[in-house]
Design an enzyme around this catalytic site. Sequence first.
Site, mmCIF file in Angstrom:
data_model
loop_
_atom_site.group_PDB
_atom_site.id
_atom_site.type_symbol
_atom_site.label_atom_id
_atom_site.label_comp_id
_atom_site.label_asym_id
_atom_site.label_seq_id
_atom_site.Cartn_x
_atom_site.Cartn_y
_atom_site.Cartn_z
ATOM 1 N NE ARG A 81 37.671 42.366 40.991
ATOM 2 C CZ ARG A 81 37.325 41.315 40.669
ATOM 3 N NH1 ARG A 81 36.077 40.543 40.652
ATOM 4 N NH2 ARG A 81 38.750 40.931 41.436
ATOM 5 C CE LYS A 183 38.970 42.137 45.488
ATOM 6 N NZ LYS A 183 37.833 41.794 46.589
ATOM 7 C CD GLU A 219 29.347 40.473 46.166
ATOM 8 O OE1 GLU A 219 30.084 39.907 46.280
ATOM 9 O OE2 GLU A 219 29.455 41.723 45.637
HETATM 10 N N1 PLP Z 1 32.549 39.779 45.857
HETATM 11 C C1 PLP Z 1 33.559 40.057 46.814
HETATM 12 C C2 PLP Z 1 32.599 41.074 47.574
HETATM 13 C C3 PLP Z 1 34.703 39.864 47.029
HETATM 14 O O1 PLP Z 1 35.650 40.399 47.403
HETATM 15 C C4 PLP Z 1 35.123 38.867 46.016
HETATM 16 C C5 PLP Z 1 37.347 38.174 45.889
HETATM 17 O O2 PLP Z 1 37.252 39.142 45.411
HETATM 18 C C6 PLP Z 1 34.829 38.417 44.737
HETATM 19 C C7 PLP Z 1 32.954 38.259 45.224
HETATM 20 C C8 PLP Z 1 34.713 37.881 43.971
HETATM 21 O O3 PLP Z 1 35.451 37.263 43.253
HETATM 22 P P1 PLP Z 1 36.987 37.436 42.206
HETATM 23 O O4 PLP Z 1 36.255 36.242 41.955
HETATM 24 O O5 PLP Z 1 37.674 38.427 41.007
HETATM 25 O O6 PLP Z 1 37.691 36.941 43.262
HETATM 26 C C1 COI Z 2 39.530 37.400 47.384
HETATM 27 O O1 COI Z 2 38.556 36.702 47.167
HETATM 28 O O2 COI Z 2 40.377 38.048 46.139
HETATM 29 C C2 COI Z 2 39.081 38.548 48.046
HETATM 30 O O3 COI Z 2 39.167 39.796 48.011
HETATM 31 C C3 COI Z 2 37.999 38.398 48.858
HETATM 32 C C4 COI Z 2 38.446 38.734 50.102
HETATM 33 C C5 COI Z 2 37.668 38.576 51.543
HETATM 34 C C6 COI Z 2 40.231 38.257 51.267
#
Ligand code: PLP
Ligand code: COI
Length: 343
Positions: A81, A183, A219
Site C-alpha cells: 500500500r 494513505k 469511512e
Molecule cells: N481508513 C483510514 C482513513 C485510515 O487512516 C486507516 C488506518 O490505517 C484505515 C482505514 C484502516 O486501515 P488499516 O486496517 O490498514 O490500518
Molecule cells: C492506523 O490505524 O494505522 C492509522 O493510520 C489511523 C490513524 C487515524 C492513526
Amino acid sequence: MTKNIDWGSLSFKYQPTDYRVTASYEDGKWSELELTTDPTVHISECACVLQYAQTVFEGLKAYRTEDGKIVTFRPDLNAQRMIDSAVRLAMPPVPEDMFMKALDMLVKANADWVPPYGSGATLYIRPFIYGSGPMIGVAPAPSFEFRMMCMPVGPYFKEGIKPIVIKVSDFDRAAPHGTGNIKAGLNYAMSLYAGELAHAEGFAENMYLDAGTRTCVEETGGANFIFITKDGKVVTPKSHSDSILPSVTRRSLMVVASDVLGMETETREVKFEEVPEFAECGLCGTAAVISPVGKINDHGREIAFPSGMDEMGPTLKKLYDTLTGIQMGRIEGPEGWIHEIEL
Ligand code: PLP
Ligand code: COI
C-alpha cells in the site's frame, strides 16, 4: 530488559523510543537503511512536504505473543500500500524487501518497547516517506526521506472497546477518484477541522459519505466501517468513486468472517439510508482494531444500533476475538499472515 512502563494506562499518543530507521533518496536511488537515535529531522524550509504536503505513511503493529516472540501482522500489505501511495503522489516507492528489512531492524532495536503479552498495549509502527528537497514551483521534490518509527500505544478511542457515538460530517474527506484510496498525509489534513468540530460536539469521530452524491457510506477519518445485518451477514462498504482506503484490518476481517468463522460476507455499496437496518456497526483499522459504534448522529436524528451502548455486539465480538487471537498468536491464521521478528 522490557521498559518500566504502566502499559495498561497507555493511550494512542506519540512517545519517542530509542531508535528509528532512516534512508534518503537522491540521484535516483535509495541509500542504505540506518538506525538513528535522533528523533528530529532537519529539512529545507522549502521542502516539498512543507509547501505541498508531499508525504505518505503507513501504520502497523508489533505484538508480543504468549511465548515471548514478537510478531507483525501482514506487513507485506502495508509495504504494497505504501508503494501504491508513493506512486500516486509522484514519490519514489520503497521496495517491499527494503520495507521488510527496515521493519525487522526497527522492531529488533526497540524490542524493549514491545508491550508484554496480555497488557492491552501494542507497538505501533509508523513508516513514512516525505519530499525533503526544496521545491517552489508545483512539482515533486528532488529528494526524499524514508523513516520508520515506533511507539507503544493503548486504545485509539478513550472508550477502548466500549461503543462510541459518531456523527455524519458535513465535510468531505476525499474527492471522488482523488487520493482517498491511498494513505497520503493530505487526506488527514482534510479531516482535522471536521474532527475538531465533532470532538467539540462530543462525538468520537465523523462518518464521511461519498463526496460526489452524499448518499453512500464511505469511512471515518481513520478507519473503515463494517456492519452486521440482522441475519448475521458481515457487510463492508465499497466506494463507487474509489475513495475508501483499502484497510488491511477490514480485508483480513472479511477473510476471517468467511473462511475461519463460516459467515456470509458482502463488499458492496452501502446506502446511508439503509444504515438503521443493521444490527451492529464497527470501525476497523490498525489503530482502531474493532471499535464498536453504538449510535450515529445524523444532524440531530439519532440512529441507535440494537447492540446498544454498553458493550460490543456479539458478532463483532466474535470477529474481534478471532482477529486479535490471530494477531497475538493464540489462534492459527491463514498462511503467511504472521511475520516473526528475529531477535
Ligand atoms: N481508513 C483510514 C482513513 C485510515 O487512516 C486507516 C488506518 O490505517 C484505515 C482505514 C484502516 O486501515 P488499516 O486496517 O490498514 O490500518
Ligand atoms: C492506523 O490505524 O494505522 C492509522 O493510520 C489511523 C490513524 C487515524 C492513526
